[in-house]
Design an enzyme around this catalytic site. Structure first.
Site, mmCIF file in Angstrom:
data_model
loop_
_atom_site.group_PDB
_atom_site.id
_atom_site.type_symbol
_atom_site.label_atom_id
_atom_site.label_comp_id
_atom_site.label_asym_id
_atom_site.label_seq_id
_atom_site.Cartn_x
_atom_site.Cartn_y
_atom_site.Cartn_z
ATOM 1 N N GLU A 26 -9.912 4.012 6.176
ATOM 2 C CA GLU A 26 -9.087 4.497 7.290
ATOM 3 C C GLU A 26 -9.907 5.225 8.356
ATOM 4 O O GLU A 26 -9.731 4.993 9.550
ATOM 5 C CB GLU A 26 -7.941 5.374 6.784
ATOM 6 C CG GLU A 26 -6.896 4.612 5.938
ATOM 7 C CD GLU A 26 -6.292 3.404 6.641
ATOM 8 O OE1 GLU A 26 -6.438 3.264 7.876
ATOM 9 O OE2 GLU A 26 -5.673 2.569 5.940
ATOM 10 N N ALA B 147 1.795 0.116 10.832
ATOM 11 C CA ALA B 147 1.583 -1.284 10.506
ATOM 12 C C ALA B 147 0.753 -1.372 9.231
ATOM 13 O O ALA B 147 0.256 -0.358 8.740
ATOM 14 C CB ALA B 147 0.859 -2.000 11.634
ATOM 15 N N MET B 148 0.612 -2.592 8.725
ATOM 16 C CA MET B 148 -0.089 -2.771 7.453
ATOM 17 C C MET B 148 -0.980 -4.005 7.489
ATOM 18 O O MET B 148 -0.548 -5.069 7.903
ATOM 19 C CB MET B 148 0.947 -2.862 6.318
ATOM 20 C CG MET B 148 0.332 -3.068 4.951
ATOM 21 S SD MET B 148 -0.730 -1.657 4.474
ATOM 22 C CE MET B 148 -1.936 -2.522 3.476
ATOM 23 N N GLU B 149 -2.212 -3.820 7.012
ATOM 24 C CA GLU B 149 -3.273 -4.823 7.177
ATOM 25 C C GLU B 149 -3.315 -5.901 6.098
ATOM 26 O O GLU B 149 -4.396 -6.456 5.839
ATOM 27 C CB GLU B 149 -4.621 -4.100 7.224
ATOM 28 C CG GLU B 149 -5.101 -3.485 5.886
ATOM 29 C CD GLU B 149 -4.784 -2.019 5.701
ATOM 30 O OE1 GLU B 149 -3.804 -1.527 6.305
ATOM 31 O OE2 GLU B 149 -5.500 -1.359 4.923
ATOM 32 N N ASN B 150 -2.200 -6.242 5.459
ATOM 33 C CA ASN B 150 -2.191 -7.293 4.436
ATOM 34 C C ASN B 150 -3.042 -8.482 4.872
ATOM 35 O O ASN B 150 -2.961 -8.926 6.005
ATOM 36 C CB ASN B 150 -0.759 -7.791 4.202
ATOM 37 C CG ASN B 150 0.231 -6.668 4.133
ATOM 38 O OD1 ASN B 150 0.094 -5.776 3.310
ATOM 39 N ND2 ASN B 150 1.218 -6.682 5.024
ATOM 40 N N HIS C 221 -9.322 -3.786 10.074
ATOM 41 C CA HIS C 221 -9.278 -3.600 8.623
ATOM 42 C C HIS C 221 -9.740 -4.855 7.878
ATOM 43 O O HIS C 221 -10.163 -4.763 6.726
ATOM 44 C CB HIS C 221 -7.843 -3.299 8.170
ATOM 45 C CG HIS C 221 -7.528 -1.830 8.037
ATOM 46 N ND1 HIS C 221 -8.384 -0.924 7.441
ATOM 47 C CD2 HIS C 221 -6.426 -1.117 8.388
ATOM 48 C CE1 HIS C 221 -7.823 0.273 7.454
ATOM 49 N NE2 HIS C 221 -6.629 0.196 8.025
ATOM 50 N N GLU D 10 0.854 -1.180 0.000
ATOM 51 C CA GLU D 10 0.000 0.000 0.000
ATOM 52 C C GLU D 10 0.900 1.243 0.000
ATOM 53 O O GLU D 10 1.871 1.293 0.742
ATOM 54 C CB GLU D 10 -0.910 0.047 1.230
ATOM 55 C CG GLU D 10 -1.929 1.184 1.135
ATOM 56 C CD GLU D 10 -2.908 1.230 2.319
ATOM 57 O OE1 GLU D 10 -2.746 0.464 3.273
ATOM 58 O OE2 GLU D 10 -3.819 2.056 2.246
ATOM 59 N N HIS E 46 -6.433 -1.917 15.157
ATOM 60 C CA HIS E 46 -6.651 -1.210 13.889
ATOM 61 C C HIS E 46 -6.450 -2.145 12.689
ATOM 62 O O HIS E 46 -7.318 -2.249 11.824
ATOM 63 C CB HIS E 46 -5.699 -0.014 13.810
ATOM 64 C CG HIS E 46 -5.836 0.797 12.565
ATOM 65 N ND1 HIS E 46 -6.629 1.921 12.484
ATOM 66 C CD2 HIS E 46 -5.292 0.646 11.331
ATOM 67 C CE1 HIS E 46 -6.564 2.425 11.262
ATOM 68 N NE2 HIS E 46 -5.745 1.667 10.541
ATOM 69 N N GLU E 47 -5.315 -2.814 12.652
ATOM 70 C CA GLU E 47 -5.036 -3.683 11.491
ATOM 71 C C GLU E 47 -6.004 -4.855 11.453
ATOM 72 O O GLU E 47 -6.467 -5.262 10.390
ATOM 73 C CB GLU E 47 -3.587 -4.183 11.505
ATOM 74 C CG GLU E 47 -2.519 -3.092 11.634
ATOM 75 C CD GLU E 47 -2.695 -1.918 10.696
ATOM 76 O OE1 GLU E 47 -3.252 -2.093 9.589
ATOM 77 O OE2 GLU E 47 -2.289 -0.792 11.074
#
Ligand code: TRP
Ligand code: ZN
Length: 889
Positions: free
Chosen positions: A318, A260-263, A299, A119, A295-296
């Site tokens: 978001e 962080a990232m929600e992959n 998502h 992203e 949060h992640e």
């Protein structure tokens, strides 16, 4: 010059790509990627345009035939293939270089591990593809790599098989059962520790949770695992949403651009938002970890199952997900508490969230980068992961929640998932769902006037005047709403902006501070939710027995600025008695702000008496929670005060702030010391990061700081003692900050050395060691340059750069607002830009509002911005910021 992308230019992708097969031959220096997919279209003879950057092409095959160089068109950013039929099989082989990738976008090396970050537009740095959120495909991923180097080979979804190959290689095959856009793709490879937990979802399915961290960090993943389980449970209970995978992985990365990232099924986290243990992690970090894990995880439904049609819709996922994580944290903080205590705990969370909004988002919304939560244009999308999209976006969702109530909001979200699951949609789709529910609940009304929250930038200002008619016992409130053009709106001065629908919560007190019931229409109450939706509007209250003291915008029911002229005595009344905990805090803050501004303006009338009266009462209070008191007894930050001043005069605000801080600390130094001693942990109590204990520690450490500011003879001795005896980082850090910021050079050096020696093997704590110096009153540009030479400083690691450079540039007011401070800022922007444009652009934003400063700072900053602009090799990221900063004043 970079090109603007416009929201109204959106065109659906002409092809569908239902399946994508990827094969990775993983290596640090060169990774080969083979992709295979079939494209389908209803319009034959359309060019297939694929995104790709920083890739080396090996081969392209269409329907099994290798293309020669004249059969495709390759640019720095795209691959064009002229296709003839409605269906074609595409196979592409390419090479990327993770080791050389300092941008941390696409596939990159961190330590001896490989990570991806896709992203927003990182997938195009891995392979040529339709790298846009509205192309959804089901991925199968084969990972091939050295068994010793990469014992773990991870990707999204379920592990289908794992097998050994020749030459010490092995292979893992992953299949994600859900179609997803490319930005949710992830690969992780390397050697790790893994914490596992098997739990049953609400419907009784067993799922495997894994927390994956560097070897040796196993003990630091317990809190993250607990937080993950809490998140799962909370989403089931409050939103009725269940985990949809058999396996869910969270991986810690030392080098990471954001939080962080929600992959899908494979979240990648900045180590700072996963790793925790009492002795090395503060209470604040414990809370942040819980929030980001939440949060992640959230998502997975709001973002992944229902995703964005294009990046203009970013706040769709978001804003909604931040709202969800805020509510999660609030519920966790209030857990086990009831009645007043639970309300107070939630108020503390609200205070913290609103403070972030005011410090980060309000200034953004008043500067050259101001944009609506659904922007109309951008040059570089990564510049739009902003406080506006996230935090203001969450406020907009919160207003829907306020307008619909919890059960109405949940009903609307049920409809949302029923209608849009598996789709890439727009903010309008979301708004439509909310509006339908609102109309159901409020026949004859709709949310038409709410759309401006998506379309317009800027913080609305609402000015209120009160007319009280004692004879008629009538209070008439006049509301005037203003929405002047800001940011990009100044470049295209078209139509007037329209008034917004503002849910405005108001309370009535009398002059003695007691609640007072009044009548609005048929309703007799002391609190009302008003619906403000006109430029000018009046509301009449009856049965108002005495001149009301208005408690305005309770719970911060809308992200606006309220102007209401009133005597200081009324603020004092609210500060002492307002029964709404948020508004009470607000009154205390307003009192403090007014005092600082009049001190800064050398106002003859400036006096601290009112604030001293209020603090005097608070500091004796033993009913309010410690967490609440620690917020109530803190002055608004210099940054927040500056955002309310035009032109901004940082040095005079800093001086006034310091003066008041000093005066208050001295005035109450005895009480602070008592407070300090009254909030000591009970002997042998084991550390717990829960909100109650954290609140006690926050107040205790504030007391210590105040005693040090007051130069109380005991303060440094107590700090040294707390440092020596600390069994958790909150207490060690509280003591260290005091010792470094307020002790003499010798003592300070002693503690800096001790702290470094103790923690040199823990990168996250060493980040703190850098930032405690960067923000210290004695620290200047020369020392910043010197500290950059420390062997542990590394510009390529974003956490380290943030700890030293960002902290110095944003929070060391006296040092940065100098000629050499501005030089430092410019030099760091340029140095970072050569490595990591996303991070550089964020640093660049520290002074995008140069034109709002007083002279000489204004001109001094302008010169620096101009020299950045003239740099021959500037990233698109920084170019956009600088360009906007210099053209939009
Ligand atoms: N979507 C992520 C989140 O909000 C954040 C994110 C966006 C991100 N772009 C990124 C993280 C780039 C790291 C790098 O949780
Ligand atoms: Zn997010």
């Amino acid at each position: 010059m970079s090109q603007s992308i416009l929201r109204n230019d959106y065109q659906p992708y002409p092809y569908q790509i239902p399946y994508l097969h990827l094969q990775f031959f993983l290596n640090f220096n060169q990774t080969k990627v083979c992709s295979r997919f079939t494209v389908y279209t209803k319009k034959p003879s359309t060019t297939l345009v694929l995104d790709g950057e920083e890739l080396t092409l090996v081969s392209i095959r269409v329907d099994g035939m290798t293309l020669s160089a004249d059969q495709y068109q390759l640019t720095d950013t795209h691959l064009h293939l002229s296709l003839t039929n409605t269906e074609h099989l595409i196979e592409i082989e390419s090479i990327c270089e993770p080791e050389k990738n300092t941008t941390l976008m696409g596939l990159y090396q961190s330590g001896r591990q490989l990570f991806t970050q896709c992203e927003a537009e990182g997938f195009r740095r891995i392979t040529w593809f339709a790298d846009r959120p509205d192309v959804l495909s089901r991925y199968t991923v084969e990972l091939i790599g050295d068994k010793t180097q990469f014992p773990y080979l991870l990707s999204n979804g379920n592990l289908i098989s794992q097998s050994d190959l020749d030459n010490n290689q092995h292979k893992a095959v992953w299949e994600d059962p859900f179609a997803k856009p490319s930005y949710l793709f992830a690969v992780v490879a390397g050697d790790f520790d893994c914490r596992e937990e098997k739990i049953k979802t609400a419907s009784g399915r067993e799922v495997l949770l894994q927390l994956i961290s560097d070897k040796g960090d196993y003990d630091k993943t317990e809190w993250a695992m607990q937080s993950l389980i809490s998140s799962l449970r909370w989403d089931e209970q409050r939103f009725g949403l269940e985990l949809d995978l058999d396996r869910y992985m969270v991986v810690s990365a030392a080098d990471f651009n954001m939080g962080a990232m929600e992959n899908k099924g494979l979240n990648v986290f900045n180590a700072a938002y996963v790793l925790a243990q009492p002795e090395s992690t503060t209470d604040q970090s414990y809370r942040d970890i819980e929030a980001v894990i939440g949060h992640e995880y959230f998502h997975n439904w709001t973002g992944n199952r229902v995703t964005c049609r294009d990046w203009f819709q970013l706040s769709l996922k978001e804003g909604l997900t931040v709202f969800r994580d805020q509510e999660f944290s609030a519920d966790m903080m209030a857990m086990g508490l009831e009645g007043h205590a639970a309300k107070s705990a939630r108020a503390v969370k609200r205070i913290d969230d609103v403070s972030v909004l005011r410090v980060a988002q309000f200034p953004e919304d008043a500067g050259p980068m101001a944009h609506p939560i659904r922007p109309n244009s951008y040059e570089e999308i990564s510049n739009f992961y902003t406080a506006t999209i996230y935090e203001k976006g969450a406020e907009v969702i919160r207003m829907f929640h306020t307008l619909l109530g919890e059960s109405g909001f949940q009903a609307a979200l049920n409809n949302y998932f029923a209608r849009f699951d598996g789709q890439a949609i727009t903010c309008d789709d979301f708004k439509q769902i909310m509006d339908e529910q609102y109309q159901k609940q409020n026949p004859g009304l709709n949310l038409e006037a709410f759309s401006g929250w998506y379309e317009q930038a800027g913080t609305p200002t609402v000015t209120i005047t009160l007319h009280y008619d004692a004879k008629q016992q009538q209070a008439t409130l006049f509301f005037k709403q203003e929405n002047p053009a800001v940011g990009v709106e100044l470049l295209a001065p078209t139509t007037d902006k329209k008034p917004l629908l503002i849910p405005f919560k108001i309370g009535f007190l009398n002059q003695a501070g007691q609640t007072q019931k009044v009548c609005l229409h048929q309703d007799r109450n002391h609190e009302f939710m008003l619906r403000i939706d006109q430029t000018e509007q009046q509301v009449v209250f009856n049965d108002v027995q005495s001149t009301p003291v208005l408690s305005l915008l309770r719970d911060f029911s809308a992200p606006i600025i309220v102007n209401y002229d009133r005597p200081t005595s009324e603020l004092v009344t609210l500060a002492k008695y307002d029964d709404n905990a948020f508004s009470r805090w607000q009154a205390i803050q307003e009192l403090a702000s007014q005092t600082i501004f009049s001190l800064a303006n050398a106002n003859a009338e400036a006096n601290e008496d009112a604030l001293i009266e209020v603090w005097g009462q608070l500091i004796q209070d033993r009913i309010l929670s410690a967490a609440y008191l620690s917020r109530a007894l803190s002055l608004p930050s210099v940054r927040q005060l500056l955002s309310q001043q035009r032109p901004m005069d940082p040095l005079s605000i800093q001086a006034a702030h310091q003066h008041l801080e000093q005066a208050l600390a001295e005035r109450f130094s005895a009480q602070w010391l008592t407070l300090y001693h009254d909030h000591q942990p009970t002997a042998n109590a084991t550390y717990s990061p829960d909100a109650l204990s954290a609140g006690v520690r926050a107040l205790k450490n504030l007391a210590l700081k105040q005693a040090a500011i007051a130069k109380h003879p005991e303060a440094l001795r107590i700090a040294a003692q707390q440092y020596a005896q600390a069994t958790n980082m909150t207490d060690q850090w509280g003591a260290l900050t005091v010792l470094v910021h307020y002790a003499d050079a010798e003592l300070r050096e002693h503690y800096l050395t001790a702290f470094y020696d103790q923690w040199q093997h823990n990168a996250l704590v060493i980040d703190r060691w850098f930032s405690v110096q960067a923000t210290a009153p004695y620290f200047d540009v020369e020392q910043a340059l010197q500290l950059q030479q420390h062997p542990d400083f590394n510009l390529r690691n974003p956490n380290r750069a943030r700890a030293l450079i960002f902290q110095f540039c944003t929070n060391n007011i006296t040092a940065i607002h100098t000629e050499s401070g501005y030089d430092f800022w410019r030099d760091q922007v340029l140095a970072l830009d050569a490595l990591n444009p996303e991070i550089s652009a964020r640093l660049c934003r520290a002074f995008d509002n140069w034109s709002q400063f007083v002279e000489p700072q204004r001109s001094q900053l302008q010169v620096r911005l101009q020299s950045i602009a003239q740099h021959p090799k500037l990233s698109a990221n920084v170019t956009e910021i600088i360009h906007k900063a210099l053209t939009i004043e």
